[in-house]
Design an enzyme around this catalytic site. Sequence first.
Site: not given
Ligand SMILES: *Cc1c(COP(=O)(O)O)cnc(C)c1O
Length: 359
Positions: A100, A169, A193
């Site tokens: 990511w 993030d 999540k």
């Molecule tokens: C799931 C995830 C993403 C991507 O998320 P989307 O909403 O599908 O764009 C980005 N960063 C992390 C750490 C994630 O777990």
Amino acid sequence: MRKHNFCAGPAALPTKVLQRAQADLLDYKGKGLGVMEMSHRGDDFIEIATESQASLRRLLKIPANYKLLFLQGGASLQFSAIALNLAYKEAGNYLVTGVWSDKAYKEALRLGSAKLLATSKASNFTEIVPQEQIDEKATGAYLHYTSNETIGGLAFDYVPKSNLPLICDMSSDILSKPIKIEDYALIYAGAQKNIGPAGLTLVIIREDLLEVEPNPNLPIVMNYKTQAESSSMYNTPATYSWYLAALVFDWLENDIGGLAAMHKLNQAKAQKLYDFIDASDFYSNNIAKANRSIMNVPFVLRDSSLNEVFLAESEAADLLYLKGHRSVGGMRASIYNAVEITGVDALLNFMQDFSHKHQ
Ligand SMILES: *Cc1c(COP(=O)(O)O)cnc(C)c1O
């Protein structure tokens, strides 16, 4: 009736939240219509939006000089939004510790403005970047990192220090534990999540960042200042996802008792799973112990020819989504906030039985 759900995302939601949503679905508070069907500018939805923010501020102890944005487009759109809003005049600096953070970095690079400050790629992403490898005097627009790498199952065990505004993030570990908001200039997270259903993206942004000159090509719905000034309602927000997030915040505050209590539960779940894996010669996890994620627990079977049997039998035992990400292979159990310790116990029982059967 409900099975144990270890999906990495969209992930399990608390049963109690779903029951409340079910009750509200046809008729919200006797108004004669559901939340999905009401105007985002009406009193009822404005109340949901306002209360959800107050609740989130209490949970994360968010100071008044931070704005909360409830946006769409997922965390992935934020990879672009961060670069376009904040890295027009100067490049952003990135720590790459897995899939990511690498995607965030590559997107900023594509938009013309990113520097790789440090990476743990040499370890095959089995550990994060230590503070010693971060140039604290680096210049640029910001320092970006990913606190929990959802796919690799590794997490920072410290908050990176530098002279730059820190951007994180937190898609897969937000609300899993208390954090100090003041350490950050911007935090973002896709909701699916730990916050609620897909379709909603949370951004917590310090007010001074709203004054940074953005790239002139920045689409207006991605403009942080525009969204902050219109209370995330420049255009129609993801109202139903927002409403469900509000229920999750309420559950965290009033059923769990806040983020310190949530953290204890999460640590207990993860500890059980890692202890079992470490004691076994049938299963293994190769992430550096200090960097192991408490949200996503990847593991491999000693004999990978048993993978398909493991997945078929675990599913038959009501344990869902244990297949690891295709880029990593093996298995992964995502044990987000809404996954209860009884789910982890059921998984451990299954893993134990399976290993005895195939020893
Ligand atoms: C799931 C995830 C993403 C991507 O998320 P989307 O909403 O599908 O764009 C980005 N960063 C992390 C750490 C994630 O777990």
